[in-house]
Each structure stands twice: as C-alpha cells, then as structure tokens.
Design a protein around this motif. Structure first.
Motif, PDB file in Angstrom:
ATOM      1  N   LYS A 183       1.766   6.637  -6.958  1.00  0.00           N
ATOM      2  CA  LYS A 183       0.763   7.636  -7.318  1.00  0.00           C
ATOM      3  C   LYS A 183       1.334   9.038  -7.200  1.00  0.00           C
ATOM      4  O   LYS A 183       1.102   9.886  -8.065  1.00  0.00           O
ATOM      5  CB  LYS A 183      -0.473   7.480  -6.433  1.00  0.00           C
ATOM      6  CG  LYS A 183      -1.340   6.296  -6.798  1.00  0.00           C
ATOM      7  CD  LYS A 183      -2.456   6.049  -5.812  1.00  0.00           C
ATOM      8  CE  LYS A 183      -3.406   7.198  -5.698  1.00  0.00           C
ATOM      9  NZ  LYS A 183      -4.553   6.926  -4.808  1.00  0.00           N
ATOM     10  N   ASP A 184       2.107   9.292  -6.130  1.00  0.00           N
ATOM     11  CA  ASP A 184       2.725  10.606  -5.952  1.00  0.00           C
ATOM     12  C   ASP A 184       3.746  10.887  -7.041  1.00  0.00           C
ATOM     13  O   ASP A 184       3.846  12.021  -7.539  1.00  0.00           O
ATOM     14  CB  ASP A 184       3.388  10.708  -4.576  1.00  0.00           C
ATOM     15  CG  ASP A 184       2.375  10.747  -3.441  1.00  0.00           C
ATOM     16  OD1 ASP A 184       1.196  11.033  -3.714  1.00  0.00           O
ATOM     17  OD2 ASP A 184       2.777  10.476  -2.289  1.00  0.00           O
ATOM     18  N   GLU A 186       0.831  -1.205   0.000  1.00  0.00           N
ATOM     19  CA  GLU A 186       0.000   0.000   0.000  1.00  0.00           C
ATOM     20  C   GLU A 186       0.865   1.254   0.000  1.00  0.00           C
ATOM     21  O   GLU A 186       0.570   2.226  -0.705  1.00  0.00           O
ATOM     22  CB  GLU A 186      -0.922   0.006   1.219  1.00  0.00           C
ATOM     23  CG  GLU A 186      -2.053  -0.988   1.139  1.00  0.00           C
ATOM     24  CD  GLU A 186      -2.894  -1.019   2.404  1.00  0.00           C
ATOM     25  OE1 GLU A 186      -2.680  -0.175   3.300  1.00  0.00           O
ATOM     26  OE2 GLU A 186      -3.767  -1.899   2.501  1.00  0.00           O
ATOM     27  N   ILE A 187       1.951   1.236   0.772  1.00  0.00           N
ATOM     28  CA  ILE A 187       2.864   2.386   0.808  1.00  0.00           C
ATOM     29  C   ILE A 187       3.537   2.566  -0.544  1.00  0.00           C
ATOM     30  O   ILE A 187       3.646   3.686  -1.056  1.00  0.00           O
ATOM     31  CB  ILE A 187       3.904   2.211   1.936  1.00  0.00           C
ATOM     32  CG1 ILE A 187       3.216   2.318   3.291  1.00  0.00           C
ATOM     33  CG2 ILE A 187       5.022   3.231   1.817  1.00  0.00           C
ATOM     34  CD1 ILE A 187       4.084   1.928   4.467  1.00  0.00           C
ATOM     35  N   GLU A 188       3.987   1.480  -1.163  1.00  0.00           N
ATOM     36  CA  GLU A 188       4.613   1.564  -2.487  1.00  0.00           C
ATOM     37  C   GLU A 188       3.613   2.090  -3.517  1.00  0.00           C
ATOM     38  O   GLU A 188       3.976   2.889  -4.393  1.00  0.00           O
ATOM     39  CB  GLU A 188       5.145   0.198  -2.911  1.00  0.00           C
ATOM     40  CG  GLU A 188       6.371  -0.248  -2.147  1.00  0.00           C
ATOM     41  CD  GLU A 188       6.839  -1.637  -2.520  1.00  0.00           C
ATOM     42  OE1 GLU A 188       6.237  -2.264  -3.428  1.00  0.00           O
ATOM     43  OE2 GLU A 188       7.806  -2.105  -1.897  1.00  0.00           O
ATOM     44  N   HIS A 189       2.366   1.667  -3.399  1.00  0.00           N
ATOM     45  CA  HIS A 189       1.331   2.148  -4.319  1.00  0.00           C
ATOM     46  C   HIS A 189       1.129   3.650  -4.149  1.00  0.00           C
ATOM     47  O   HIS A 189       1.018   4.390  -5.142  1.00  0.00           O
ATOM     48  CB  HIS A 189       0.026   1.398  -4.046  1.00  0.00           C
ATOM     49  CG  HIS A 189      -1.130   1.839  -4.879  1.00  0.00           C
ATOM     50  ND1 HIS A 189      -1.155   1.740  -6.248  1.00  0.00           N
ATOM     51  CD2 HIS A 189      -2.313   2.407  -4.526  1.00  0.00           C
ATOM     52  CE1 HIS A 189      -2.292   2.228  -6.708  1.00  0.00           C
ATOM     53  NE2 HIS A 189      -3.015   2.639  -5.681  1.00  0.00           N
ATOM     54  N   SER A 190       1.103   4.114  -2.918  1.00  0.00           N
ATOM     55  CA  SER A 190       0.958   5.541  -2.642  1.00  0.00           C
ATOM     56  C   SER A 190       2.140   6.330  -3.208  1.00  0.00           C
ATOM     57  O   SER A 190       1.959   7.407  -3.798  1.00  0.00           O
ATOM     58  CB  SER A 190       0.851   5.759  -1.138  1.00  0.00           C
ATOM     59  OG  SER A 190       0.851   7.116  -0.832  1.00  0.00           O
ATOM     60  N   ILE A 191       3.341   5.789  -3.043  1.00  0.00           N
ATOM     61  CA  ILE A 191       4.540   6.454  -3.578  1.00  0.00           C
ATOM     62  C   ILE A 191       4.462   6.553  -5.096  1.00  0.00           C
ATOM     63  O   ILE A 191       4.778   7.602  -5.680  1.00  0.00           O
ATOM     64  CB  ILE A 191       5.814   5.714  -3.128  1.00  0.00           C
ATOM     65  CG1 ILE A 191       6.030   5.907  -1.625  1.00  0.00           C
ATOM     66  CG2 ILE A 191       7.039   6.177  -3.904  1.00  0.00           C
ATOM     67  CD1 ILE A 191       7.132   5.049  -1.035  1.00  0.00           C
TER      68      ILE A 191
END
Length: 93
Positions: free
Chosen positions: A36-37, A29-34
């Motif tokens: 997207k940013d 989830e954190i990698e996905h957020s990164i």
C-alpha cells in the motif's frame, strides 16, 4: 501408555501449527502494508512528474512568448524554484 503419548504429541503439534499460522498472517499483513505504501509512493511520483511537466511547458511558453530572437533569449532570467516546494532533507535520529 501409547495413547497418552499420541494425545500429548497432537496437542503440542496443534500449538506449533497455530504459532506458525499466526506468524505467517502477521508477515502477510506487513507485506500488504508495504505494498500500500509503495502504491502511494508511485502515485506521488506520477503527480510530481505531471506537475514538473506542466511547469516545463509553462516555462517553454514563457520563453516563446518573450521573444524568438537571440537577444530576447539571452536576457531571459531563469525561473527560480519556490523554496516552499523544495523537500526537506530526511533527518535520522
């Protein structure tokens, strides 16, 4: 006796596996957020590039429209950047 040991071992192993899977999901989830940013950042860079290119095109058009002689170009004042468009420096706390 051995049967009880096996059941306890399986119960502990299932809990360890749950923790490992939960941590892996959080990391994903954190990698996905990164990602997207990073995509948003690249989109902003592309828009900025297009705006700067358009600005340079307009400046070139202005220079060509004023005069093509040396005297006209020497008297040309450079376009000052808009201070409202300048980014604010990042301040760390």
């Amino acid at each position: 006796m051995q049967f009880v040991v096996i059941i306890v071992f399986l119960a502990l192993a299932s809990n360890v596996i749950k923790v490992i899977v939960k941590n892996k999901n959080k990391r994903l989830e954190i990698e996905h957020s990164i990602l997207k940013d990073e995509i948003k950042l690249e989109e902003m860079k592309q828009k900025n590039y297009i705006l700067e290119t358009e600005k340079l095109r307009l400046e070139l058009k202005q220079v060509q429209g004023i005069s093509s002689t040396k005297d006209g170009l020497l008297n040309l004042k450079p376009i000052e950047p808009d201070p409202q468009l300048e980014p604010n420096p990042i301040q760390f706390k």
